[in-house]
Scaffold this motif. Structure first.
Motif, PDB file in Angstrom:
ATOM      1  N   MET A   1       3.348  14.487  -2.652  1.00  0.00           N
ATOM      2  CA  MET A   1       2.664  13.576  -3.569  1.00  0.00           C
ATOM      3  C   MET A   1       3.318  13.550  -4.949  1.00  0.00           C
ATOM      4  SD  MET A   1       0.652  12.106  -1.575  1.00  0.00           S
ATOM      5  CE  MET A   1      -0.153  11.055  -2.774  1.00  0.00           C
ATOM      6  N   ALA A   2       4.125  14.545  -5.284  1.00  0.00           N
ATOM      7  CA  ALA A   2       4.858  14.528  -6.552  1.00  0.00           C
ATOM      8  C   ALA A   2       5.855  13.364  -6.589  1.00  0.00           C
ATOM      9  CB  ALA A   2       5.582  15.854  -6.765  1.00  0.00           C
ATOM     10  N   PHE A   3       6.224  12.832  -5.421  1.00  0.00           N
ATOM     11  CA  PHE A   3       7.148  11.697  -5.331  1.00  0.00           C
ATOM     12  C   PHE A   3       6.423  10.346  -5.409  1.00  0.00           C
ATOM     13  CE2 PHE A   3       9.532  15.055  -3.238  1.00  0.00           C
ATOM     14  CZ  PHE A   3      10.821  14.856  -3.697  1.00  0.00           C
ATOM     15  N   ALA A   4       5.100  10.351  -5.388  1.00  0.00           N
ATOM     16  CA  ALA A   4       4.311   9.123  -5.243  1.00  0.00           C
ATOM     17  C   ALA A   4       4.339   8.252  -6.496  1.00  0.00           C
ATOM     18  CB  ALA A   4       2.860   9.473  -4.904  1.00  0.00           C
ATOM     19  N   GLU A   5       4.466   6.944  -6.260  1.00  0.00           N
ATOM     20  CA  GLU A   5       4.335   5.918  -7.301  1.00  0.00           C
ATOM     21  C   GLU A   5       3.185   5.005  -6.871  1.00  0.00           C
ATOM     22  OE1 GLU A   5       6.469   5.247 -10.002  1.00  0.00           O
ATOM     23  OE2 GLU A   5       7.709   7.015  -9.583  1.00  0.00           O
ATOM     24  N   ASP A   6       2.299   4.671  -7.791  1.00  0.00           N
ATOM     25  CA  ASP A   6       1.207   3.747  -7.471  1.00  0.00           C
ATOM     26  C   ASP A   6       1.735   2.322  -7.388  1.00  0.00           C
ATOM     27  OD1 ASP A   6      -0.933   5.612  -7.363  1.00  0.00           O
ATOM     28  OD2 ASP A   6      -1.006   5.655  -9.550  1.00  0.00           O
ATOM     29  N   VAL A   7       1.361   1.622  -6.309  1.00  0.00           N
ATOM     30  CA  VAL A   7       1.749   0.221  -6.147  1.00  0.00           C
ATOM     31  C   VAL A   7       0.546  -0.589  -5.676  1.00  0.00           C
ATOM     32  CG1 VAL A   7       4.194   0.677  -5.679  1.00  0.00           C
ATOM     33  CG2 VAL A   7       2.577   0.595  -3.776  1.00  0.00           C
ATOM     34  N   TYR A   8       0.653  -1.896  -5.837  1.00  0.00           N
ATOM     35  CA  TYR A   8      -0.402  -2.828  -5.431  1.00  0.00           C
ATOM     36  C   TYR A   8       0.247  -3.992  -4.703  1.00  0.00           C
ATOM     37  CZ  TYR A   8      -4.032  -6.370  -5.716  1.00  0.00           C
ATOM     38  OH  TYR A   8      -4.946  -7.339  -5.397  1.00  0.00           O
ATOM     39  N   PHE A   9      -0.367  -4.425  -3.601  1.00  0.00           N
ATOM     40  CA  PHE A   9       0.100  -5.582  -2.847  1.00  0.00           C
ATOM     41  C   PHE A   9      -1.047  -6.549  -2.661  1.00  0.00           C
ATOM     42  CE2 PHE A   9       2.584  -1.951  -1.137  1.00  0.00           C
ATOM     43  CZ  PHE A   9       3.847  -2.348  -1.572  1.00  0.00           C
ATOM     44  N   GLU A  10      -0.777  -7.826  -2.902  1.00  0.00           N
ATOM     45  CA  GLU A  10      -1.753  -8.881  -2.624  1.00  0.00           C
ATOM     46  C   GLU A  10      -1.894  -9.048  -1.117  1.00  0.00           C
ATOM     47  OE1 GLU A  10      -3.597 -10.678  -4.668  1.00  0.00           O
ATOM     48  OE2 GLU A  10      -2.674 -10.117  -6.588  1.00  0.00           O
ATOM     49  N   SER A  11      -3.026  -9.546  -0.683  1.00  0.00           N
ATOM     50  CA  SER A  11      -3.221  -9.884   0.722  1.00  0.00           C
ATOM     51  C   SER A  11      -2.123 -10.847   1.167  1.00  0.00           C
ATOM     52  CB  SER A  11      -4.600 -10.534   0.891  1.00  0.00           C
ATOM     53  OG  SER A  11      -4.816 -10.895   2.224  1.00  0.00           O
ATOM     54  N   GLY A  12      -1.520 -10.588   2.307  1.00  0.00           N
ATOM     55  CA  GLY A  12      -0.466 -11.438   2.840  1.00  0.00           C
ATOM     56  C   GLY A  12       0.940 -10.994   2.482  1.00  0.00           C
ATOM     57  N   HIS A  13       1.071 -10.034   1.569  1.00  0.00           N
ATOM     58  CA  HIS A  13       2.404  -9.547   1.186  1.00  0.00           C
ATOM     59  C   HIS A  13       3.020  -8.775   2.349  1.00  0.00           C
ATOM     60  CE1 HIS A  13       5.588  -7.924  -1.363  1.00  0.00           C
ATOM     61  NE2 HIS A  13       5.384  -6.772  -0.729  1.00  0.00           N
ATOM     62  N   ARG A  14       4.277  -9.077   2.666  1.00  0.00           N
ATOM     63  CA  ARG A  14       5.013  -8.358   3.711  1.00  0.00           C
ATOM     64  C   ARG A  14       5.669  -7.137   3.087  1.00  0.00           C
ATOM     65  NH1 ARG A  14       3.975  -9.289   8.886  1.00  0.00           N
ATOM     66  NH2 ARG A  14       6.082  -8.682   9.436  1.00  0.00           N
ATOM     67  N   LEU A  15       5.311  -5.953   3.555  1.00  0.00           N
ATOM     68  CA  LEU A  15       5.908  -4.727   3.048  1.00  0.00           C
ATOM     69  C   LEU A  15       7.308  -4.546   3.612  1.00  0.00           C
ATOM     70  CD1 LEU A  15       2.742  -4.299   2.741  1.00  0.00           C
ATOM     71  CD2 LEU A  15       3.310  -1.881   2.694  1.00  0.00           C
ATOM     72  N   PHE A  16       7.468  -4.883   4.891  1.00  0.00           N
ATOM     73  CA  PHE A  16       8.788  -4.826   5.507  1.00  0.00           C
ATOM     74  C   PHE A  16       8.789  -5.626   6.796  1.00  0.00           C
ATOM     75  CE2 PHE A  16       6.572  -0.835   6.558  1.00  0.00           C
ATOM     76  CZ  PHE A  16       6.553  -0.858   7.946  1.00  0.00           C
ATOM     77  N   GLU A  17      10.009  -5.922   7.254  1.00  0.00           N
ATOM     78  CA  GLU A  17      10.234  -6.662   8.497  1.00  0.00           C
ATOM     79  C   GLU A  17      11.047  -5.799   9.451  1.00  0.00           C
ATOM     80  OE1 GLU A  17       8.903  -9.555   9.051  1.00  0.00           O
ATOM     81  OE2 GLU A  17       8.397 -10.198   7.017  1.00  0.00           O
TER      82      GLU A  17
END
Length: 152
Positions: free
Chosen positions: A20-36
């Motif tokens: 968890m020391a490596f963790a960065e807080d992020v936010y994604f809107e509904s429908g955002h593709r994290l990866f393909e």
């Protein structure tokens, strides 16, 4: 079979804290593709709030949702295993808050601290085994002939 992916809480507390020391807080809107699928896997996430769907391309059949992930669940497995290419797609089903991790940095820590690395690999292996079973059951649900007698 458990309905939830093994969570990060299954790591020993000292290893979970180091991760968890490596963790960065992020936010994604509904429908955002994290990866393909086949995209380079240089990040992974642990869901804080919201829901992320995993999907798999099936030739001639689209990309059915395989599993929906929630709080504490890992999004992304391919970051740990060469050639570091995503084996599925992922999309924010709802607005999502997550912890994001730099995969090369975590891999480096796993190599430099074998005990930490073993804990992370055991956790990832548990998640991977679960995801394979979920994928098998989901694809049978979608594509096995109705009434074929094929059971999960």
């Amino acid at each position: 079979m458990s309905s939830a992916t093994p969570k990060v809480s299954t790591l020993p507390p000292e290893h979970r804290e180091r991760l968890m020391a490596f963790a960065e807080d992020v936010y994604f809107e509904s429908g955002h593709r994290l990866f393909e699928e086949h995209q380079h896997a240089d990040r992974f996430w642990i869901v804080k709030t919201g829901a992320v769907t995993l999907d798999a391309r099936v030739p001639g059949r689209g990309s059915p949702v395989i599993e929906t992930l929630h709080h504490g669940e890992l999004v992304g497995l391919s970051w740990m295993f060469p050639p570091y290419l995503c084996q599925s797609g992922a999309e924010a089903m709802t607005p999502v808050r997550a912890y994001e991790f730099n995969a090369p940095a975590v891999r480096s820590m796993c190599r430099s601290d074998p005990e930490f690395g073993a804990s992370v690999l055991f956790w990832l292996g548990s998640v991977l085994a679960h995801r394979l079973q979920v994928t098998r059951v989901r694809l049978l649900d979608l594509y096995a002939p109705h009434g074929s007698g094929i059971m999960a």
